[in-house]
Scaffold this motif. Structure first.
Motif, PDB file in Angstrom:
ATOM      1  N   GLN A  43       4.977   4.154 -17.272  1.00 28.35           N
ATOM      2  CA  GLN A  43       4.015   4.186 -16.169  1.00 28.35           C
ATOM      3  C   GLN A  43       4.541   3.358 -14.986  1.00 28.35           C
ATOM      4  OE1 GLN A  43       1.241   5.770 -15.530  1.00 28.35           O
ATOM      5  NE2 GLN A  43      -0.318   4.452 -14.616  1.00 28.35           N
ATOM      6  N   CYS A  47       5.226   4.721 -11.295  1.00 29.84           N
ATOM      7  CA  CYS A  47       4.629   4.141 -10.079  1.00 29.84           C
ATOM      8  C   CYS A  47       5.705   3.936  -9.015  1.00 29.84           C
ATOM      9  CB  CYS A  47       3.970   2.793 -10.392  1.00 29.84           C
ATOM     10  SG  CYS A  47       2.425   2.953 -11.296  1.00 29.84           S
ATOM     11  N   PRO A 139      -7.169  -1.705 -13.432  1.00 34.25           N
ATOM     12  CA  PRO A 139      -6.079  -2.075 -12.521  1.00 34.25           C
ATOM     13  C   PRO A 139      -6.402  -3.374 -11.779  1.00 34.25           C
ATOM     14  CG  PRO A 139      -6.528   0.266 -12.354  1.00 34.25           C
ATOM     15  CD  PRO A 139      -7.603  -0.318 -13.228  1.00 34.25           C
ATOM     16  N   THR A 191      -1.558  -1.490 -14.256  1.00 37.33           N
ATOM     17  CA  THR A 191      -2.302  -0.231 -14.240  1.00 37.33           C
ATOM     18  C   THR A 191      -2.884  -0.052 -15.632  1.00 37.33           C
ATOM     19  OG1 THR A 191      -0.571   1.245 -14.998  1.00 37.33           O
ATOM     20  CG2 THR A 191      -0.536   0.668 -12.672  1.00 37.33           C
ATOM     21  N   SER A 201      -4.592   6.142 -12.387  1.00 39.58           N
ATOM     22  CA  SER A 201      -4.460   4.694 -12.151  1.00 39.58           C
ATOM     23  C   SER A 201      -3.157   4.382 -11.410  1.00 39.58           C
ATOM     24  CB  SER A 201      -4.571   3.897 -13.452  1.00 39.58           C
ATOM     25  OG  SER A 201      -3.476   4.102 -14.294  1.00 39.58           O
ATOM     26  N   ALA A 202      -2.137   5.236 -11.584  1.00 44.97           N
ATOM     27  CA  ALA A 202      -0.885   5.027 -10.839  1.00 44.97           C
ATOM     28  C   ALA A 202      -1.135   5.199  -9.339  1.00 44.97           C
ATOM     29  CB  ALA A 202       0.179   6.006 -11.315  1.00 44.97           C
ATOM     30  N   VAL A 205      -2.921   2.250  -7.859  1.00 48.36           N
ATOM     31  CA  VAL A 205      -2.045   1.091  -7.639  1.00 48.36           C
ATOM     32  C   VAL A 205      -1.109   1.323  -6.447  1.00 48.36           C
ATOM     33  CG1 VAL A 205      -0.055  -0.084  -8.664  1.00 48.36           C
ATOM     34  CG2 VAL A 205      -2.187   0.047  -9.924  1.00 48.36           C
TER      35      VAL A 205
END
Lengths: 320, 309
Positions: A43, A47, A139, A191, A201-202, A205
């Protein structure tokens, strides 16, 4: 965008391990972002790849502020990533416990030194990090209290929470801690996931990093304004532990609001399916962390809750 | 008397139980001292297993000479030993970096707390480690600078070849030894041999040392073999030799040998093309107290540590 090689380690039976960086803009070393340092931080790698795309587009549109430069390092440990190991494949050491590194030392000390020598002079440092316990987080931005921490700048991410952590002895060899000691304003962004990709959630962020850059005059960009962050000392989080072991069945998700006594999870007998334990909230608040493995040991913290009282403290510190 | 220290549930029909063997003297009062012999924090370090076995055997056969309480903890990390794993399986932090442990944490942190609480208050504790699978070490005691004044005199009784007084790195503040020394339980860290193996002569050497220490503390009045005088050194005299390139290390010397500056130590070679990649020589005159055991090296891998003369 320029691609550069920051570090290379040669081996006799494998391709070299290279740490690549993506540079945007020219001038002051303003922001450095580091992604995966462990082999399962997929992840975190993802990102960075999103961020590289965003910055590439901004650069093409002429929206990078002149005189500022940004460096993105998506991965500092390809050898582990390509072999399904979390830590260094031969000796199982953790690069993120080797900072500031030592260029005449052992392999992971050299990797840490090679990386740190390039990134230690940046004004801001962001690490996409993962936690030592398996689980999902809301996050958030995490800052270690070193005496050099800068909480005001952390609010510019516009994430809901800023967690302040008192460093344990084993934290003193992490990138975040050493960045601060070398006077970089350092932030770890968490995240929800580590070993698998969670796009939602990526994106959250990445949006927060774009806000941070815009509010610090690194890019000109108009995005969502984000949250007014609550600053929570880690010690104020309520830890909820299991009394029994077995199959872990969560009844809540991170960011859910819960009241004292609310059933957060059930521990199921692995053979006969009976409920061995109902894991209950020990106070009212918001679920900040939850265990994510399907099985669980007894005596293990499986939830962390931000109690209501922490918000009161956070608000009063905001007024002050 | 085997006693459980802590027991926690594993997910499927099993418990992790940490146990110790408490050996009591025939006569005791409130002044009777206690020594703890601890090993197995790192599951792939087995040199301490022989020490625990031998100490149990010697004390059982000579019970009349025992004047103190001996607690033997052979496996602080039973799951690690069973799975040939340094750490606790499924937990990523080194067990020897989470002491004194905490109640509101992971299973490993709970175990660390129970171990710490159980040992705390002993007269002395010997925490026995082996090297990892990569390096071979001579029997040695490692002591941080802060505790050197108190611990070096005790270390000299332990019949080791070398006492290394090292600088006090912050990261080491979460070891079992540091945590116990902080609360006044004198703890000495023994390091010897190689990972995943038992070196019989080293184990027996340390047992003689433990009996000598117990005699000094008034906990043993049986026979004790004469102990050797160790070299006591600080960091300043230790030279590190690291691999300049990755490859296969072929040693040209034996472990525990004296070498001269410039003397040939070994080669790093490439078996693919028969090329010598690095010809390694000693940076100083001295004793090779650490030598690479595992042949494959990355750039930076430790080849040797030499105690300069």
């Amino acid at each position: 965008m320029r691609e550069i090689n920051l570090f290379e380690l040669k081996a006799i039976y494998r391709d070299s391990m290279r740490i690549r960086g993506y540079c945007f803009g020219e001038g002051e070393k303003t922001l450095c972002v580091v992604g995966a340092m462990r082999g399962n931080e997929v992840q975190q790698l993802y990102c960075c790849s999103l961020l590289v795309q965003c910055l590439k587009e901004l650069e093409e549109q002429g929206k990078l502020v002149k005189g500022k430069s940004v460096l993105i390092i998506p991965c500092a440990n390809t050898y582990s990533m390509n072999t399904g190991k979390r830590f260094w494949p031969t000796d199982n050491s953790d690069i993120n416990r080797m900072f500031p590194g030592y260029d005449k030392g052992e392999t992971t000390q050299r990797i840490a030194a090679g990386l740190f020598n390039t990134i230690k002079d940046y004004e801001y440092g962001i690490q996409f990090a993962s936690f030592y316990m398996p689980g999902r987080f809301t996050p958030h931005v995490r800052i270690m209290k070193t005496g050099y921490e800068n909480v005001e700048d952390a609010k510019k991410f516009g994430l809901p929470y800023i967690i302040l952590r008192d460093p344990a002895p084993y934290d003193t060899t992490t990138l975040n801690y050493n960045w601060q000691i070398w006077e970089t304003k350092a932030y770890s962004l968490y995240t929800q996931e580590t070993g698998r990709i969670d796009k939602k959630s990526a994106v959250k962020v990445i949006d927060s990093v774009m806000r941070f850059m815009e509010r610090n005059g690194i890019i000109s960009h108009s995005g969502k304004s984000g949250h007014v962050s609550d600053v929570i000392p880690e010690g104020e989080l309520l830890a909820v532990a299991t009394a029994q072991s077995g199959i872990f069945e969560s009844c809540v998700e991170v960011e859910n609001q819960v009241k004292e006594g609310h059933v957060l999870a059930r521990i199921i007998h692995p053979y006969n399916g009976s409920v061995l334990e109902e894991v209950k909230a020990t106070g009212e608040g918001i679920v900040f962390f939850r265990h994510s493995d399907p099985m669980v040991y007894s005596g293990t913290v499986v939830f962390k809750i931000i109690p209501r009282s922490a918000f009161r403290h956070s608000k009063s510190s905001r007024v002050n | 008397m085997i006693e459980d220290i802590v027991s926690l549930g594993l997910p499927v029909d099993e418990k992790i139980v940490l146990r110790k063997n408490r050996i009591l003297p025939e006569c005791m009062d409130e002044n009777t001292k206690r020594i703890c012999i601890v090993t197995g924090t790192h599951g792939d370090e087995l040199e301490g297993q022989l020490v625990c076995y031998e100490m149990n055997r010697i004390l059982k056969e000579n019970k009349g000479h025992l004047k103190g309480i001996v607690d033997i903890y052979p496996a602080l990390n039973p799951l690690g030993i069973d799975t040939i794993t340094r750490g606790i399986p499924g937990f990523e932090l080194d067990m020897n970096r989470i002491f004194p442990g905490k109640k509101q944490g992971s299973m490993a942190e709970n175990i660390a707390l129970a171990v710490f609480e159980d040992i705390k208050g002993a007269e002395v504790c010997i925490d026995i480690h082996a090297s990892n699978i990569f390096l071979r070490e001579i029997p040695q005691i490692r002591i941080s600078e802060q505790t050197a004044a108190e611990l070096v005199p005790l270390a000299k009784l332990l019949n080791v070849d070398f006492v290394w007084v090292h600088s006090a790195a912050t990261v080491l503040k979460s070891t079992l030894a540091h945590s116990l020394n902080t609360v006044g339980t004198k703890t000495l860290v023994a390091e010897m041999g190689v990972g995943m193996r038992i070196t019989k002569e080293y184990g027996r050497q340390l047992c003689d040392g433990i009996l000598s220490l117990m005699q000094h503390l008034g906990m043993w009045d049986g026979d004790v073999a004469p102990v050797r005088e160790p070299i006591v050194s600080t960091d300043g005299r230790v030279e590190f030799v690291n691999a300049a390139m990755g490859g296969v290390f072929i040693p040209a010397i034996e472990h525990c040998m004296h070498v001269r500056e410039g003397e040939y130590i070994g080669d790093i070679v490439n078996p693919m093309n028969g090329q010598v990649l690095v010809h390694i020589t000693s940076p100083c005159n001295g004793l090779v107290f650490t030598l690479r055991e595992y042949p494959v090296v990355d750039e930076g891998s430790l080849i040797a540590r030499i105690l300069g003369e």
